[in-house]
Design a protein around this motif. Structure first.
Motif, PDB file in Angstrom:
ATOM      1  N   ASN A 117       0.829  -1.197   0.000  1.00  0.00           N
ATOM      2  CA  ASN A 117       0.000   0.000   0.000  1.00  0.00           C
ATOM      3  C   ASN A 117       0.864   1.248   0.000  1.00  0.00           C
ATOM      4  OD1 ASN A 117      -2.375  -1.453   0.086  1.00  0.00           O
ATOM      5  ND2 ASN A 117      -2.422  -1.494   2.318  1.00  0.00           N
ATOM      6  N   ARG A 118       0.436   2.214  -0.777  1.00  0.00           N
ATOM      7  CA  ARG A 118       1.138   3.494  -0.800  1.00  0.00           C
ATOM      8  C   ARG A 118       0.977   4.194   0.540  1.00  0.00           C
ATOM      9  NH1 ARG A 118       0.063   6.597  -6.336  1.00  0.00           N
ATOM     10  NH2 ARG A 118       0.983   8.182  -5.030  1.00  0.00           N
ATOM     11  N   THR A 160       0.302   7.010   3.341  1.00  0.00           N
ATOM     12  CA  THR A 160      -0.757   7.997   3.511  1.00  0.00           C
ATOM     13  C   THR A 160      -0.229   9.201   4.288  1.00  0.00           C
ATOM     14  OG1 THR A 160      -1.529   7.121   5.622  1.00  0.00           O
ATOM     15  CG2 THR A 160      -2.486   6.148   3.615  1.00  0.00           C
ATOM     16  N   ASP A 182       0.403   8.296   7.848  1.00  0.00           N
ATOM     17  CA  ASP A 182       1.650   7.545   8.010  1.00  0.00           C
ATOM     18  C   ASP A 182       2.838   8.504   8.100  1.00  0.00           C
ATOM     19  OD1 ASP A 182       0.328   5.055   7.791  1.00  0.00           O
ATOM     20  OD2 ASP A 182       0.582   5.047   5.601  1.00  0.00           O
ATOM     21  N   THR A 239       6.011   3.403  -0.207  1.00  0.00           N
ATOM     22  CA  THR A 239       5.293   2.655   0.816  1.00  0.00           C
ATOM     23  C   THR A 239       5.863   3.009   2.188  1.00  0.00           C
ATOM     24  OG1 THR A 239       6.833   0.797   0.783  1.00  0.00           O
ATOM     25  CG2 THR A 239       4.977   0.711  -0.777  1.00  0.00           C
TER      26      THR A 239
END
Length: 87
Positions: free
Chosen positions: A2-3, A5, A8, A30
């Protein structure tokens, strides 16, 4: 994978402004790649000694972005060299 965010990045990078957050998201990185970039910045010697190749690709982009957040070596509060004129 998942890329990364915005949340994050806020958790992982202190002092990240909106432009930096957008740049990091724009890399398509990521969370693992951000962690690797931060490890390179913290101390690259152990990683080199472990046989890891130098950071490339998105990790290298992240290192470049994060480097901009590092404080300058020249502290403006420190007095500079004294220059005197003997004219």
């Amino acid at each position: 994978m998942n890329r990364i965010t915005r949340d994050d990045i806020i958790k992982a990078v202190s002092g990240a402004d909106e432009v930096t957050i957008a740049q990091i998201i724009g890399t398509g990185a990521t969370v693992d790649e951000l962690a690797e970039a931060q490890a390179w910045m913290a101390n690259d010697e152990p990683m080199l000694n472990a046989g890891r190749p130098l950071a490339t690709g998105r990790v290298r982009e992240l290192v470049d972005i994060l480097t901009e957040l590092e404080p300058e070596d020249d502290d403006p509060g420190e007095p500079g060299p004294v220059v005197s004129s003997t004219e």
